[in-house]
Design a protein around this motif. Sequence first.
Motif, PDB file in Angstrom:
ATOM      1  N   GLN A 281      12.741  17.188  64.339  1.00 18.60           N
ATOM      2  CA  GLN A 281      12.397  16.064  63.469  1.00 18.60           C
ATOM      3  C   GLN A 281      13.242  14.834  63.782  1.00 18.60           C
TER       4      GLN A 281
ATOM      5  N   GLY B  45       9.008  19.314  60.515  1.00 17.25           N
ATOM      6  CA  GLY B  45       9.403  19.111  61.898  1.00 17.25           C
ATOM      7  C   GLY B  45       8.239  18.818  62.823  1.00 17.25           C
TER       8      GLY B  45
ATOM      9  N   THR C 109      17.012  18.275  65.952  1.00 17.23           N
ATOM     10  CA  THR C 109      16.737  17.161  65.037  1.00 17.23           C
ATOM     11  C   THR C 109      17.627  15.955  65.366  1.00 17.23           C
TER      12      THR C 109
ATOM     13  N   LYS D  33       3.890  19.632  59.617  1.00 19.18           N
ATOM     14  CA  LYS D  33       4.290  19.417  61.006  1.00 19.18           C
ATOM     15  C   LYS D  33       3.553  18.255  61.666  1.00 19.18           C
TER      16      LYS D  33
END
Length: 427
Positions: A336, A351, A320, A382
């Motif tokens: 993400q 994500g 992330t 998603k």
Amino acid sequence: MRFKEDSIDSVDFILRKDEVLTVILGGGKGTRLLPLTEKRSKPAVSFGGKYRLIDIPISNSLNSGFEKIFVLTQFNSYSLNRHIHRTYSSNSINQKSFVEIIAAEQTVSSVNWFEGTADAVRKVLPYIREQKPKYVLILSGDQLYNMDLANFMQTHLSDPDTEISVASNGVSEEQIYGLGIVKTTEDGFIREFIEKPQDIHQVESCKQPNGSYLANMGIYIFNTKTLIEVLEDPGMTDFGKEILPKAIREKKVKSYVYEGYWEDIGTIRAFYEANLMLTDDVPKFNLYLEKTPFYTRPRSLPPTKINQAVVNKALISEGTILNRCEVHRSVIGVRQYIDQGTKIYDSVIMGLDNYGSFDRVHGKIPNGIGPDCEIRNAIVDKDCAIGTGVKLLNLHSYTEYEDEFVKIRDGIIVVPRHTTVPDGYSI
């Protein structure tokens, strides 16, 4: 099969592997969890940032030493089948163990698909017989719990007359209407079973001294011989509605009371609250127990990058990138990207499956969450692309609502998978 003390470590693993087969039910259509289940089954829905719901029962079984596992799949099964194949291949666990998918199929003897929980197990009895198990452990594919199933088995074996064991959990009066409620004798055998009562008066006799009710968790142990017998009638398709009420009149059916955390992920609200519960200082469902880890697909992702971001009570998954943003009491999934000036509160961000480009090309909104957004009480599925200055706030307090970008269910804003939300959108 021999058991010594209560500890998992004291169980005879060799005999247990040979004699116990786990069958995990891959779930039905999951309509109450729409739109998250629009293109995937319930057990395939992401949970806790990096897991799928199916990882929970599989991990419980593996951690308890039951390493021969069938997963029965049918509806929207591609994502689930792919995850199981990538995560639990024979190369990643003991070669004598397996996690195998059995998809619904038409055969010479039956042209119908799975028509219920009991019917699904009935249709795979030939594969169960091939394994020659003495006991069959049946689990649901979409529940949260961390149970020592070896102790459950030990209780089943403690009385040689027991033919079926049903795991039960104490629930409040408000919860009884969507569950099966059991009444037991002093020695723990079930003498009454009411599936999804419509009125509190139906279960008055089932009330426990502490004011709770024992609910069927959908987790069962059957002596294999007994399982074959109770499935003889092809007209009986569901364990809760048909098999168990009849079995308690004809068989020795015992209740195993599990006192730990258990949640049946049946609605958007339940899914949302279960995810946010993980951010508590000591969550009821704890992912941080070394002796009972939860397994999932291994990914070769870079570390999380936090660039002048404010993060408070949050789960941030690997890969992330948080760029000068704020994240409060939220779960952030793998890969993400969250851009500068954005504030996220009490939300589940699932994500991305791939990074794509973080830069706008010809005005295209890239994957991730753009700058200067505010997101509260939401689930972003998603691979969504959220533009600049987007406000997901449910300002009008809708309980149910939908447009081309979001759907509100149980008061929770849901951005469906692969949705692009344009710059300046507000709800």
